[in-house]
Every structure is written in C-alpha cells, then in structure tokens.
Scaffold this active site. Structure first.
Site, PDB file in Angstrom:
ATOM      1  N   HIS A 111       0.856  -1.082  -0.238  1.00  0.00           N
ATOM      2  CA  HIS A 111      -0.052   0.330  -0.058  1.00  0.00           C
ATOM      3  C   HIS A 111       0.554   1.281   0.218  1.00  0.00           C
ATOM      4  CE1 HIS A 111      -3.078  -2.354   1.460  1.00  0.00           C
ATOM      5  NE2 HIS A 111      -4.016  -2.413   0.854  1.00  0.00           N
ATOM      6  N   CYS A 144      12.972  18.720  -8.029  1.00  0.00           N
ATOM      7  CA  CYS A 144      11.995  19.524  -9.235  1.00  0.00           C
ATOM      8  C   CYS A 144      11.278  20.600  -8.778  1.00  0.00           C
ATOM      9  CB  CYS A 144      11.620  19.077 -10.118  1.00  0.00           C
ATOM     10  SG  CYS A 144      10.150  17.888  -9.903  1.00  0.00           S
ATOM     11  N   GLY A 181      -0.591  -9.799  12.569  1.00  0.00           N
ATOM     12  CA  GLY A 181      -1.322  -8.605  12.682  1.00  0.00           C
ATOM     13  C   GLY A 181      -2.382  -7.866  11.400  1.00  0.00           C
ATOM     14  N   SER A 183      -5.755  -8.860  10.120  1.00  0.00           N
ATOM     15  CA  SER A 183      -6.954 -10.013   9.436  1.00  0.00           C
ATOM     16  C   SER A 183      -7.593 -10.879   8.354  1.00  0.00           C
ATOM     17  CB  SER A 183      -8.808  -8.872  10.028  1.00  0.00           C
ATOM     18  OG  SER A 183      -8.659  -7.812   9.068  1.00  0.00           O
ATOM     19  N   ALA A 224       2.113  -9.081  18.516  1.00  0.00           N
ATOM     20  CA  ALA A 224       3.112  -9.706  17.822  1.00  0.00           C
ATOM     21  C   ALA A 224       4.422  -9.523  18.931  1.00  0.00           C
ATOM     22  CB  ALA A 224       3.304  -8.671  16.420  1.00  0.00           C
TER      23      ALA A 224
HETATM   24 ZN   LIG Z   1      10.221  15.930  -9.369  1.00  0.00          ZN
END
Ligand SMILES: [Zn+2]
Length: 234
Positions: A111, A144, A181, A183, A224
């Site tokens: 993610h 940039c 950890g 589900s 954990a």
């Molecule tokens: Zn950049």
C-alpha cells in the site's frame, strides 16, 4: 519462557496493522491505520488534483509527522534479525515504513509508504524527513520543486505493480509463511496468503484476537512482540 517455534527459510512475513500497535498506531481496518474513523471520507484517487491536493495534505500532515516519530517495535526488530540466519521477505500492508527502519532489506510495501512522497511532474520519490512545505501546505519535490503527493495507495488506485510482482514471487517459494497482525480481509492484498498463491507447508498466524481464516494455520495467539520472540531459525 514459552515454547520456541522453529521456522525454516525461505520465510515470508505478511504483516498488517497489528504489527505496529505497540509503536502507538491504532489498528483500523484499511492500510495500516491510515484511514481513521475520524475521516469524513477516506482519501481516494480523486483527491490528487490541483484543487484538492492541499486539502488532502491538510488531512495527512498530522499523521505523516506522527509517523516520522514512530520507532520500530520489538516485532519489527525480530523480523529484521532473522536475515542473519534465514532468507527473509516482508510483505506488508502497512504504510508506516517501520520494517525498513528496523533494518529489513527486502520489503514489499503493498500500500506504499508514508515515509516518502512522490512528485506529480516527474515521479521523483523523496523521503518525508526534511521535506519542505510550500505555501499551499503541499510538500515540494526537493529535485524539481513540483507538488508532491503521499506515496501511499489511495482508495480507487491500483497496488504498485513491482511490489505486487515481487510479493507474489516471494510467496510462491516460501517454506514458511508467518501472518502477523492482519485480519486478512483487505483485498487484493489478502489474496496473497491463499494456499494457491503461497503453498508454504508451515503457516503461522500471529494475532491476539482474530482467528486464522482456515484450518491449515497454527495460531500463535498473542501480541506480535511476544509471539515473534518465540520464533527461532531452524
Ligand atoms: Zn520532482
């Protein structure tokens, strides 16, 4: 001391929000506690526009700055330490960047990560630490000066193809799979631990509350930090 559990390599650790609880992150469903209950609506792909980006960053900034202060947990450090004796891959749904900070070298962040920003013009990736905030409240690319966005996957966006490909490959060759950890309810990430994708014969489910999704897991029921301390290379 509790009984030790031997694990053989290659091992894949598949981690979710429960991994970072003792670092101070709450476990909300979603990507590593990123989408909190207090959000009126979760950030989504449509927020990456000139008009909406300052508002998105307004909502992210506190979380991002809190994340910079978080320290890896004993569980993160335990996983990193296995690299000295086993072939290890970490596939994580979390965006807190703590696996890398703990020293794990092979981490697939399904993610994305809150530890980095990505510029809208050229796609430059930069660490959040030391980032310069522009007058509109949007961090500027150090290379940039373009506006940047959080390097996380928002709702409505696809998962990073490189991380997904590497994760699938690691899963397919693992002898041991340790789910920590999670589900395993957030798809498509959760599909990676299905036996058809990951045929590992040893399957350990580390979770204080949530039961394993099927009978082929061994449940190490507890936090954990405690449960990972029981694992030994073998
Ligand atoms: Zn950049």
């Amino acid at each position: 001391m509790s009984e030790a559990v031997a694990i053989a390599g290659p091992v894949v650790f598949f981690t979710g929000a429960g991994m970072s609880v003792s670092a101070g992150l709450p476990t909300y469903r979603g990507a590593g506690g990123l989408y909190t209950n207090s959000d009126l609506e979760p950030p989504h792909a449509g927020d990456i526009t000139i008009e909406r980006l300052p508002g998105l960053w307004q909502r992210f900034r506190g979380r991002l700055e809190a994340g910079v202060e978080l320290e890896p947990t004993p569980a993160h450090r335990a996983i990193a330490a296995f690299e000295s004796s086993l072939e290890v891959a970490v596939v994580t749904q979390n965006v807190d960047g703590l696996h890398r900070r703990a020293g794990s070298s092979r981490v697939m962040e399904l993610h994305g990560t809150l530890a980095e920003v990505r510029c809208l013009d050229a796609g430059h990736i930069s660490p959040v630490r030391g980032i310069q905030w522009g007058p509109d409240g949007v961090p500027l690319c150090p290379e940039c000066k373009a506006w940047t966005r959080p390097a996380v996957v928002l709702f409505g966006e696809t998962l990073p193809p490189d991380a997904w490909r590497d994760a699938t490959r690691a899963m397919s060759t693992a002898r041991t799979l340790v789910a920590v950890g999670t589900s395993a309810e957030v798809y498509p990430a959760a599909g990676l631990i299905a036996s058809g994708v990951c045929p590992a014969e040893t399957r350990l489910w580390v979770n204080p509350e949530t039961e394993p999704p099927s009978g082929d897991w061994t449940w190490l029921q507890g936090p954990a930090d405690d449960m990972l301390a029981r694992l030994v290379a073998g």
